[in-house]
Design a protein around this motif. Structure first.
Motif, PDB file in Angstrom:
ATOM      1  N   LEU A  22      31.196 -43.356  25.980  1.00  0.00           N
ATOM      2  CA  LEU A  22      32.589 -42.898  25.954  1.00  0.00           C
ATOM      3  C   LEU A  22      32.687 -41.384  25.814  1.00  0.00           C
ATOM      4  CD1 LEU A  22      34.431 -45.460  23.635  1.00  0.00           C
ATOM      5  CD2 LEU A  22      34.639 -45.225  26.108  1.00  0.00           C
ATOM      6  N   THR A  23      31.935 -40.835  24.867  1.00  0.00           N
ATOM      7  CA  THR A  23      32.099 -39.411  24.559  1.00  0.00           C
ATOM      8  C   THR A  23      31.602 -38.494  25.669  1.00  0.00           C
ATOM      9  OG1 THR A  23      30.018 -39.301  23.302  1.00  0.00           O
ATOM     10  CG2 THR A  23      32.033 -39.758  22.052  1.00  0.00           C
ATOM     11  N   THR A  33      36.219 -29.100  25.950  1.00  0.00           N
ATOM     12  CA  THR A  33      36.788 -28.391  24.793  1.00  0.00           C
ATOM     13  C   THR A  33      36.501 -29.122  23.489  1.00  0.00           C
ATOM     14  OG1 THR A  33      38.910 -29.513  25.137  1.00  0.00           O
ATOM     15  CG2 THR A  33      38.639 -27.302  26.112  1.00  0.00           C
ATOM     16  N   GLU A  34      36.170 -30.409  23.574  1.00  0.00           N
ATOM     17  CA  GLU A  34      35.872 -31.206  22.376  1.00  0.00           C
ATOM     18  C   GLU A  34      34.378 -31.277  22.065  1.00  0.00           C
ATOM     19  OE1 GLU A  34      37.888 -32.191  20.242  1.00  0.00           O
ATOM     20  OE2 GLU A  34      39.815 -32.275  21.277  1.00  0.00           O
ATOM     21  N   LEU A  35      33.562 -30.676  22.916  1.00  0.00           N
ATOM     22  CA  LEU A  35      32.115 -30.804  22.783  1.00  0.00           C
ATOM     23  C   LEU A  35      31.605 -30.444  21.388  1.00  0.00           C
ATOM     24  CD1 LEU A  35      29.502 -31.552  24.245  1.00  0.00           C
ATOM     25  CD2 LEU A  35      29.335 -29.175  24.966  1.00  0.00           C
ATOM     26  N   TYR A  36      32.097 -29.359  20.812  1.00  0.00           N
ATOM     27  CA  TYR A  36      31.584 -28.901  19.520  1.00  0.00           C
ATOM     28  C   TYR A  36      32.486 -29.285  18.361  1.00  0.00           C
ATOM     29  CZ  TYR A  36      28.434 -26.419  22.529  1.00  0.00           C
ATOM     30  OH  TYR A  36      27.497 -26.125  23.485  1.00  0.00           O
ATOM     31  N   SER A  37      33.460 -30.137  18.621  1.00  0.00           N
ATOM     32  CA  SER A  37      34.324 -30.571  17.531  1.00  0.00           C
ATOM     33  C   SER A  37      34.335 -32.098  17.462  1.00  0.00           C
ATOM     34  CB  SER A  37      35.738 -29.983  17.696  1.00  0.00           C
ATOM     35  OG  SER A  37      36.242 -30.267  18.987  1.00  0.00           O
ATOM     36  N   GLN A  90      31.338 -34.629  16.163  1.00  0.00           N
ATOM     37  CA  GLN A  90      31.545 -35.377  14.923  1.00  0.00           C
ATOM     38  C   GLN A  90      31.414 -36.882  15.145  1.00  0.00           C
ATOM     39  OE1 GLN A  90      31.782 -33.973  11.905  1.00  0.00           O
ATOM     40  NE2 GLN A  90      31.677 -36.040  11.086  1.00  0.00           N
ATOM     41  N   ILE A  91      31.961 -37.360  16.246  1.00  0.00           N
ATOM     42  CA  ILE A  91      31.850 -38.795  16.562  1.00  0.00           C
ATOM     43  C   ILE A  91      30.391 -39.185  16.753  1.00  0.00           C
ATOM     44  CG2 ILE A  91      32.303 -40.496  18.383  1.00  0.00           C
ATOM     45  CD1 ILE A  91      35.053 -39.088  18.743  1.00  0.00           C
ATOM     46  N   ASN A  92      29.669 -38.388  17.520  1.00  0.00           N
ATOM     47  CA  ASN A  92      28.263 -38.709  17.773  1.00  0.00           C
ATOM     48  C   ASN A  92      27.441 -38.664  16.487  1.00  0.00           C
ATOM     49  OD1 ASN A  92      28.820 -39.109  20.469  1.00  0.00           O
ATOM     50  ND2 ASN A  92      28.132 -37.097  21.113  1.00  0.00           N
ATOM     51  N   ARG A  93      27.746 -37.720  15.617  1.00  0.00           N
ATOM     52  CA  ARG A  93      27.033 -37.648  14.328  1.00  0.00           C
ATOM     53  C   ARG A  93      27.347 -38.876  13.468  1.00  0.00           C
ATOM     54  NH1 ARG A  93      25.248 -32.584  12.375  1.00  0.00           N
ATOM     55  NH2 ARG A  93      26.204 -33.021  10.362  1.00  0.00           N
TER      56      ARG A  93
END
Length: 119
Positions: free
Chosen positions: A23-24, A30-34, A38-41
């Protein structure tokens, strides 16, 4: 105790990682580093802490790491709702992920109870 890779709870958590990453990878750059990061972590934390808990010396330590996994599931659940609110995923995609999350929670709760009963 079995090897952690043979545990159903770990296998379900591992499958959840794959689903979330699928999904991610479609989220805006623009969401890559936010949010994406966070979701992947959060999702990686679930099977990782199950494995680390199994590797610990005592049942009390194992339970501590299983609770960390459980917390990560709740964090991930919130993040999935947020991604839906931001229209990064569809309602159907949200439903599938929430079903996987629910299965992981149930298995993890059972595993925690198993160790608590051993104490």
């Amino acid at each position: 105790m079995k090897n952690y890779t043979e545990l159903e709870v770990w296998k379900f958590a591992r499958a959840l990682v794959k689903s979330v990453y699928q999904l991610t990878k479609h989220f805006p750059n623009t969401e890559l580093y936010s949010l994406t990061n966070q979701i992947n972590r959060s999702v990686i934390s679930v099977p990782s802490n199950i494995a680390e808990g199994i590797g610990r010396q005592s049942d009390k330590e194992t339970i501590q790491f299983l609770y960390i996994s459980k917390g990560s599931l709740f964090e991930l659940e919130t993040q999935m709702y947020l991604t839906f609110d931001l229209e990064y995923i569809s309602e159907d995609q949200l439903k599938v992920i929430l079903e996987q999350l629910s299965s992981c929670k149930k298995l993890l709760n059972g595993f925690i109870n198993y160790f608590k009963n051993k104490l």
